[in-house]
Design a protein around this motif. Structure first.
Motif, PDB file in Angstrom:
ATOM      1  N   UNK A 203       8.760 -33.972 -16.744  1.00 47.84           N
ATOM      2  CA  UNK A 203       9.313 -34.712 -15.610  1.00 47.84           C
ATOM      3  C   UNK A 203      10.781 -34.318 -15.455  1.00 47.84           C
ATOM      4  N   UNK A 204      11.188 -34.000 -14.243  1.00 42.47           N
ATOM      5  CA  UNK A 204      12.579 -33.600 -13.988  1.00 42.47           C
ATOM      6  C   UNK A 204      12.775 -32.114 -14.215  1.00 42.47           C
ATOM      7  N   UNK A 205      14.020 -31.677 -13.957  1.00 46.19           N
ATOM      8  CA  UNK A 205      14.314 -30.242 -14.062  1.00 46.19           C
ATOM      9  C   UNK A 205      15.552 -30.020 -14.902  1.00 46.19           C
TER      10      UNK A 205
ATOM     11  N   UNK B 276      15.303 -32.531 -18.080  1.00 44.17           N
ATOM     12  CA  UNK B 276      13.836 -32.614 -18.049  1.00 44.17           C
ATOM     13  C   UNK B 276      13.298 -33.228 -19.345  1.00 44.17           C
ATOM     14  N   UNK B 277      12.310 -34.078 -19.201  1.00 47.61           N
ATOM     15  CA  UNK B 277      11.710 -34.659 -20.407  1.00 47.61           C
ATOM     16  C   UNK B 277      10.196 -34.430 -20.390  1.00 47.61           C
ATOM     17  N   UNK B 278       9.656 -34.317 -21.607  1.00 48.37           N
ATOM     18  CA  UNK B 278       8.213 -34.112 -21.733  1.00 48.37           C
ATOM     19  C   UNK B 278       7.560 -35.450 -22.057  1.00 48.37           C
ATOM     20  N   UNK B 279       6.656 -35.868 -21.208  1.00 47.06           N
ATOM     21  CA  UNK B 279       5.951 -37.126 -21.460  1.00 47.06           C
ATOM     22  C   UNK B 279       4.543 -36.801 -21.948  1.00 47.06           C
TER      23      UNK B 279
END
Ligand SMILES: Nc1ncnc2c1ncn2[C@@H]1O[C@H](COP(=O)(O)OP(=O)(O)OP(=O)(O)O)[C@@H](O)[C@H]1O
Length: 356
Positions: A147-149, A153-156
């Motif tokens: 999510x995000x760039x 950015x984070x990994x869910x």
């Protein structure tokens, strides 16, 4: 040479092309065998798959991931549907080229139901990021959705229900080993024997309500290039001919006359294949001749000759690719009813070609 290349546009337009055209897609659903018992030929694959599926059912578990490799039209899609049916599971069908972004794959994976079969055709054509996401999904039933760039950015992590991936490829050798290794079972589908194709044709004729004798079926089977899809397509064309020119019943004579009209010869070569062979024999004395020269002689693109016509000619033992160019085999001369010039018959049949 490779099979995958035969899935291009020019192949789909041919009566003896192995890729599905629009008409095939419309009628194939009605002709697909629905369970393993109905699936003709491929004895080894059937036996092994039967064990894999029975064992999974007995354990009440989802079946292992399955990789099916083989040329177009040999029944990979059909088998994936059978796997789902035998497991009493729903099936989702997609293909490598349709998944260009990892997000496309994440959307599919996260909407799978427990036990669902995901059929991924042309799995070797998936994008790299999607492929890497698939590794984790296959092994741990988990994906990381980004999510995000940039730096924010984070990994869910997202848990997935257990599912069975059925991957299909025309070229198992092209798959990166980490992907290949994650399949619990790999089946290689072979070209069909004429007797098996004859059974395919009888079965399809029955479903299409077409009357056909065993000699008629044998005539079509012999020209079907070892491929059920082609057998079914030729059957439909022969049926048209039988309806228009005769009483609708397919005999050996009707099948042969019909396929003559459609320019599919006794071995399943069409106009393009024969054009290549004829040029090689008549203009170049059987070769060796370079691919580009041969292509100019038949008025085709180099790629069409190499990727559409040659694979089948090579498989049939009619043409050989040598470091010095394309060479006709003795079988090619015999097939076209021509006599080879003396020097190309010398010694072991090819010795002079290479030694000249
Ligand atoms: N073993 C078989 N017995 C009877 N019919 C078969 C068999 N294998 C394939 N067919 C028929 O051949 C046609 C093509 O099969 P299918 O679409 O499964 O091939 P495929 O290998 O998935 O091709 P592609 O690689 O182009 O997707 C279908 O109509 C199917 O009914």
């Amino acid at each position: 040479m490779n099979w995958d290349d035969t899935t291009d546009e020019s192949d789909a337009e041919r009566l003896v092309g192995a890729s599905a055209d629009r008409e095939d897609q419309a009628v194939e659903a009605a002709l697909r065998p629905k369970d393993l018992d109905e699936f003709i030929g491929q004895e080894k694959v059937r036996e092994q798959l039967d064990l894999v599926l029975r064992a999974a059912r007995a354990r009440g578990a989802t079946a292992d991931h399955v990789l099916l490799s083989g040329a177009p039209g040999l029944g990979k899609t059909t088998l994936s549907m059978i796997i789902a049916a035998e497991m009493g599971a729903p099936i989702r069908i997609t293909s490598g080229p349709a998944i260009q972004h990892a997000g496309d794959l994440a959307a599919i994976l996260s909407s799978l139901q427990e036990g669902e079969v995901l059929f991924l055709d042309e799995i070797h054509r998936m994008s790299r990021p999607a492929e890497e996401m698939l590794y984790m999904a296959m092994e741990d039933f988990r994906v990381d959705v980004i999510v995000g760039k940039g730096p924010g950015a984070t990994a869910i992590p997202l848990e997935l229900p257990p599912f069975t991936l059925v991957g299909a490829t025309t070229r198992a050798g092209l798959l990166p080993p980490p992907l290949r290794d994650r399949f619990g079972f790999t089946a290689h589908m072979e070209f069909y024997e004429p007797a098996e194709l004859q059974r395919v044709i009888h079965r399809s004729a029955h479903l299409l309500d077409v009357e056909i004798g065993s000699e008629g079926a044998a005539e079509i089977a012999g020209r079907s290039r070892g491929t059920p899809r082609i057998a079914n397509r030729l059957l439909r064309r022969v049926r048209d001919y039988a309806q228009v020119k005769a009483d609708g019943i397919i005999t050996r004579e009707i099948a042969a006359a019909a396929l003559k009209v459609y320019e599919v010869d006794a071995r399943g070569l069409d106009r393009l294949d024969r054009g290549v062979l004829e040029a090689l024999l008549k203009l170049f004395g059987g070769g060796p001749v370079g691919l580009s020269t041969l292509a100019v002689a038949v008025g085709e693109e180099r790629e069409t000759v190499e990727e559409v016509a040659e694979p089948f000619l090579v498989r049939e033992g009619l043409l050989a690719r040598t470091p010095r160019g394309r060479v006709a085999t003795p079988a090619a001369w015999a097939h076209l009813g021509l006599t080879p010039p003396r020097q190309s018959m010398g010694g072991n049949g090819q010795g002079d070609l290479f030694g000249a």
